[in-house]
Structures are given as C-alpha cells and as structure tokens.
Design a protein around this motif. Structure first.
Motif, PDB file in Angstrom:
ATOM      1  N   LEU A  84      45.605  29.693  49.184  1.00 21.12           N
ATOM      2  CA  LEU A  84      45.978  28.290  48.940  1.00 21.12           C
ATOM      3  C   LEU A  84      44.876  27.336  49.376  1.00 21.12           C
ATOM      4  CD1 LEU A  84      49.704  28.235  50.185  1.00 21.12           C
ATOM      5  CD2 LEU A  84      48.858  28.540  47.841  1.00 21.12           C
ATOM      6  N   PHE A  85      44.064  27.782  50.344  1.00 17.53           N
ATOM      7  CA  PHE A  85      43.022  26.922  50.908  1.00 17.53           C
ATOM      8  C   PHE A  85      41.621  27.397  50.520  1.00 17.53           C
ATOM      9  CE2 PHE A  85      46.540  27.235  54.119  1.00 17.53           C
ATOM     10  CZ  PHE A  85      47.139  26.034  53.805  1.00 17.53           C
ATOM     11  N   ALA A  86      41.550  28.263  49.516  1.00 18.16           N
ATOM     12  CA  ALA A  86      40.276  28.884  49.143  1.00 18.16           C
ATOM     13  C   ALA A  86      39.258  27.856  48.666  1.00 18.16           C
ATOM     14  CB  ALA A  86      40.506  29.939  48.062  1.00 18.16           C
ATOM     15  N   TYR A  87      38.054  27.955  49.201  1.00 11.17           N
ATOM     16  CA  TYR A  87      36.964  27.071  48.805  1.00 11.17           C
ATOM     17  C   TYR A  87      36.450  27.450  47.424  1.00 11.17           C
ATOM     18  CZ  TYR A  87      32.408  24.739  49.000  1.00 11.17           C
ATOM     19  OH  TYR A  87      31.302  23.972  48.732  1.00 11.17           O
ATOM     20  N   ASN A  88      36.453  28.756  47.115  1.00 10.88           N
ATOM     21  CA  ASN A  88      36.011  29.231  45.822  1.00 10.88           C
ATOM     22  C   ASN A  88      36.603  30.627  45.547  1.00 10.88           C
ATOM     23  OD1 ASN A  88      34.491  30.992  47.422  1.00 10.88           O
ATOM     24  ND2 ASN A  88      32.655  29.702  47.291  1.00 10.88           N
ATOM     25  N   ASP A  89      36.185  31.257  44.471  1.00 10.71           N
ATOM     26  CA  ASP A  89      36.745  32.544  44.077  1.00 10.71           C
ATOM     27  C   ASP A  89      36.411  33.656  45.059  1.00 10.71           C
ATOM     28  OD1 ASP A  89      37.937  31.465  41.857  1.00 10.71           O
ATOM     29  OD2 ASP A  89      36.282  31.956  40.494  1.00 10.71           O
ATOM     30  N   ASP A  90      35.353  33.495  45.852  1.00 12.22           N
ATOM     31  CA  ASP A  90      35.017  34.519  46.847  1.00 12.22           C
ATOM     32  C   ASP A  90      36.171  34.733  47.814  1.00 12.22           C
ATOM     33  OD1 ASP A  90      32.539  34.830  45.727  1.00 12.22           O
ATOM     34  OD2 ASP A  90      31.509  33.521  47.175  1.00 12.22           O
ATOM     35  N   VAL A  91      36.844  33.649  48.157  1.00 10.79           N
ATOM     36  CA  VAL A  91      37.973  33.735  49.097  1.00 10.79           C
ATOM     37  C   VAL A  91      39.204  34.287  48.385  1.00 10.79           C
ATOM     38  CG1 VAL A  91      39.475  32.455  50.647  1.00 10.79           C
ATOM     39  CG2 VAL A  91      37.061  31.816  50.429  1.00 10.79           C
TER      40      VAL A  91
ATOM     41  N   PHE B 284      31.194  32.109  55.949  1.00 12.54           N
ATOM     42  CA  PHE B 284      30.396  31.389  56.940  1.00 12.54           C
ATOM     43  C   PHE B 284      29.275  30.607  56.259  1.00 12.54           C
ATOM     44  CE2 PHE B 284      32.547  33.856  60.080  1.00 12.54           C
ATOM     45  CZ  PHE B 284      32.370  33.197  61.289  1.00 12.54           C
ATOM     46  N   THR B 285      28.670  31.199  55.261  1.00 10.59           N
ATOM     47  CA  THR B 285      27.578  30.514  54.553  1.00 10.59           C
ATOM     48  C   THR B 285      28.062  29.218  53.928  1.00 10.59           C
ATOM     49  OG1 THR B 285      26.432  32.600  54.081  1.00 10.59           O
ATOM     50  CG2 THR B 285      25.895  30.713  52.687  1.00 10.59           C
ATOM     51  N   ASP B 286      29.200  29.277  53.242  1.00 13.97           N
ATOM     52  CA  ASP B 286      29.727  28.068  52.604  1.00 13.97           C
ATOM     53  C   ASP B 286      30.229  27.056  53.632  1.00 13.97           C
ATOM     54  OD1 ASP B 286      29.228  28.850  49.982  1.00 13.97           O
ATOM     55  OD2 ASP B 286      31.144  29.905  49.797  1.00 13.97           O
ATOM     56  N   MET B 287      30.769  27.558  54.748  1.00 18.99           N
ATOM     57  CA  MET B 287      31.323  26.648  55.756  1.00 18.99           C
ATOM     58  C   MET B 287      30.236  25.770  56.381  1.00 18.99           C
ATOM     59  SD  MET B 287      34.309  25.789  56.892  1.00 18.99           S
ATOM     60  CE  MET B 287      35.420  27.184  56.636  1.00 18.99           C
ATOM     61  N   MET B 288      28.997  26.196  56.279  1.00 16.28           N
ATOM     62  CA  MET B 288      27.906  25.405  56.856  1.00 16.28           C
ATOM     63  C   MET B 288      27.674  24.105  56.087  1.00 16.28           C
ATOM     64  SD  MET B 288      25.007  28.112  58.196  1.00 16.28           S
ATOM     65  CE  MET B 288      24.852  29.100  56.710  1.00 16.28           C
ATOM     66  N   THR B 289      28.168  24.033  54.854  1.00 13.42           N
ATOM     67  CA  THR B 289      27.898  22.843  54.040  1.00 13.42           C
ATOM     68  C   THR B 289      29.158  22.171  53.506  1.00 13.42           C
ATOM     69  OG1 THR B 289      27.626  24.246  52.073  1.00 13.42           O
ATOM     70  CG2 THR B 289      25.633  23.687  53.318  1.00 13.42           C
ATOM     71  N   VAL B 290      30.323  22.806  53.650  1.00 15.76           N
ATOM     72  CA  VAL B 290      31.551  22.234  53.110  1.00 15.76           C
ATOM     73  C   VAL B 290      31.891  20.925  53.824  1.00 15.76           C
ATOM     74  CG1 VAL B 290      33.097  23.426  54.696  1.00 15.76           C
ATOM     75  CG2 VAL B 290      33.922  22.784  52.438  1.00 15.76           C
TER      76      VAL B 290
ATOM     77  N   CYS C 299      36.038  32.562  56.994  1.00 12.74           N
ATOM     78  CA  CYS C 299      36.458  31.800  58.171  1.00 12.74           C
ATOM     79  C   CYS C 299      37.269  30.597  57.676  1.00 12.74           C
ATOM     80  CB  CYS C 299      35.264  31.351  59.006  1.00 12.74           C
ATOM     81  SG  CYS C 299      34.001  30.446  58.088  1.00 12.74           S
ATOM     82  N   ILE C 300      37.861  29.880  58.600  1.00 11.49           N
ATOM     83  CA  ILE C 300      38.746  28.774  58.228  1.00 11.49           C
ATOM     84  C   ILE C 300      38.350  27.514  58.984  1.00 11.49           C
ATOM     85  CG2 ILE C 300      41.144  27.991  58.076  1.00 11.49           C
ATOM     86  CD1 ILE C 300      41.915  31.001  58.403  1.00 11.49           C
ATOM     87  N   GLY C 301      38.194  26.438  58.271  1.00 11.33           N
ATOM     88  CA  GLY C 301      37.920  25.139  58.874  1.00 11.33           C
ATOM     89  C   GLY C 301      39.156  24.264  58.796  1.00 11.33           C
ATOM     90  N   LEU C 302      39.498  23.621  59.893  1.00 11.26           N
ATOM     91  CA  LEU C 302      40.668  22.743  59.934  1.00 11.26           C
ATOM     92  C   LEU C 302      40.244  21.372  60.441  1.00 11.26           C
ATOM     93  CD1 LEU C 302      41.481  25.733  61.443  1.00 11.26           C
ATOM     94  CD2 LEU C 302      43.728  24.854  60.850  1.00 11.26           C
ATOM     95  N   ALA C 303      40.796  20.331  59.862  1.00  7.64           N
ATOM     96  CA  ALA C 303      40.450  18.967  60.271  1.00  7.64           C
ATOM     97  C   ALA C 303      41.694  18.095  60.357  1.00  7.64           C
ATOM     98  CB  ALA C 303      39.457  18.351  59.283  1.00  7.64           C
TER      99      ALA C 303
END
Length: 245
Positions: A235-242, A204-210, A186-190
């Motif tokens: 370009l916006f990957a939180y980690n290697d999973d993405v 989704f799991t990582d997005m709960m704490t990012v 999923c993608i979070g934008l701010a």
C-alpha cells in the motif's frame, strides 16, 4: 503547567493558566524547581509522546516518591506504538535504536550491531532519528555564549545515506554477512498521527532521495515479513520494486 518543548505551540489561553516551556536542560537539571508548590496545588507536566518513553520522566516519578508527593500518569501514544500504522506487527519489533547526525570527525555506528541482531532474529527495527534543538556551536560553547544553532531534524534521507555508508564501510572491511544492502526494503514515516502523515516503503537507495515532506521522521528496517505485512507494505510502495518484494 510545564510543557516539554516540542514542534508544537501551545496557547496559555487554551489551558487558562501559565504555561512554562520546559526544555531538556530544565527537566534534567532543574527538576526540583518543577516540584515547587506541588504539595499544595496541582502541577502538570505535558510531553510529546508517551511519558515513559524517556528515562528522564521515570526519574521525575522517583523524585516525586522521594518527596512523598502524589502523582498521576496519563498515558499517550508515541511512535513506539503508532509505528504499527506502517503495517508491521508490533510484537515482531526487536530493540529500538537511535541514529544521530554525523559530523566530519564523528561517525558512530555502534547501533549497526543491534540492527544486525534484530535482522538475524527476523525482527523489525524502529530507528529514532536525531533531533537537534537548542544546540550550541563549539565556538559559542567555548566562549560561554548562550547562542543556539537553528533546530535540525534528521530526515529519512539522511538516515538512509548514513546507513548505506556503514554497510559500504563493512564491505571494504571484508564483512560478508551484512545486516542489509542498498536493495533492502525500508520504511520512511513522517508526521505520524497528523492529518498529513506519510508512509513510504522503498529500497535504501531510493529512500536516500524520496521526498516525504516536513519532520518529524522515523525509519524502519523490516525483518522477516508475514504475508499480511507484505500486503500492507504494498500500500505504501514507492515503486514496483517494493510491490514485488
């Protein structure tokens, strides 16, 4: 000049005329007052985002026509089109949904079916996150006190938590064909459009704490991805999973 209240402070000195902060209640219940004097002078109504991103503003146009008043619309960017900065192609978005803050006794999830429908069609889903401004507690409402709770802006963390709780509930109910899982990207934008805008692609799991900082936040659930869209998300990957998605 009327200004739709948002997370920005506008200075009267800048405009050289009186500025009235028009909150939602004023726009929806006192619209006739907004038109006072507009037959002899210009009245401007400024909003955050695009003027037609809300049905309330469409209603103002209809009222102006009823009063035989001339009007002019100056269009603006909004998250509805600025979301393209995350790399997903706008024409691949399906129906937009809204996610509201849950309470202990009220946990609506009717929007899940829309996400499921979008995903089944391979379409992306833009999720607009709840904003609580000038909200009253039940106690103050019952007592008729005009005391408002502090503003609250839903974060992508809260959105992810609520969405994960929905699919966990669906699993318990025996549903097999889920719209997404905890491992779905999923993608979070701010603060899109500002100098500090932030975009993160994560599970989704990582997005709960990012941590993507202060509001305003938006949330996107991708559908089928074009190779270029995949490259952009990396370009916006939180980690290697993405990056391996």
């Amino acid at each position: 000049m009327l200004v739709s209240k948002g997370p920005y402070v506008l200075q009267e000195e800048f405009y050289g005329r009186e500025v009235i902060l028009a909150d939602r209640d004023m726009v929806e219940t006192q619209s006739d007052e907004m038109f006072e004097g507009s037959d002899t002078e210009d009245v401007s109504f400024l909003v955050v985002g695009d003027p037609f991103g809300a049905t309330t503003h469409t209603d103002l146009v209809l009222r102006a026509k009823e009063k035989d008043l001339e009007y002019r619309v100056i269009h603006n960017a909004s998250i509805m089109n600025a979301v393209g900065c995350c790399g997903l192609q706008l024409y691949n978005f399906g129906e937009t949904i809204s996610i509201v803050f849950w309470t202990d006794t009220w946990k609506p999830d009717s929007f899940y079916d829309k996400i499921k429908r979008n995903r089944d069609l391979g379409m992306h889903t833009l999720c607009l996150l709840d904003i609580k401004v000038k909200e009253q507690s039940i106690e103050n409402l019952m007592k008729g006190k005009k005391i408002f709770e502090p503003p609250r802006y839903m974060s992508v963390n809260t959105a992810a938590e609520q969405l994960v709780e929905i699919i966990q509930r669906k699993k318990e109910e025996g549903e097999k064909d889920l719209a997404f899982t905890e491992d779905t990207i999923c993608i979070g934008l701010a603060r899109i459009g500002s100098e500090t805008q932030t975009i993160i692609a994560a599970t989704f799991t990582d997005m709960m704490t990012v941590d993507i900082g202060a509001p305003l936040h938006s949330f996107v659930i991708p559908g089928e991805l074009h190779p270029l869209e995949k490259d952009m998300l990396k370009l916006f990957a939180y980690n290697d999973d993405v990056k391996q998605y």
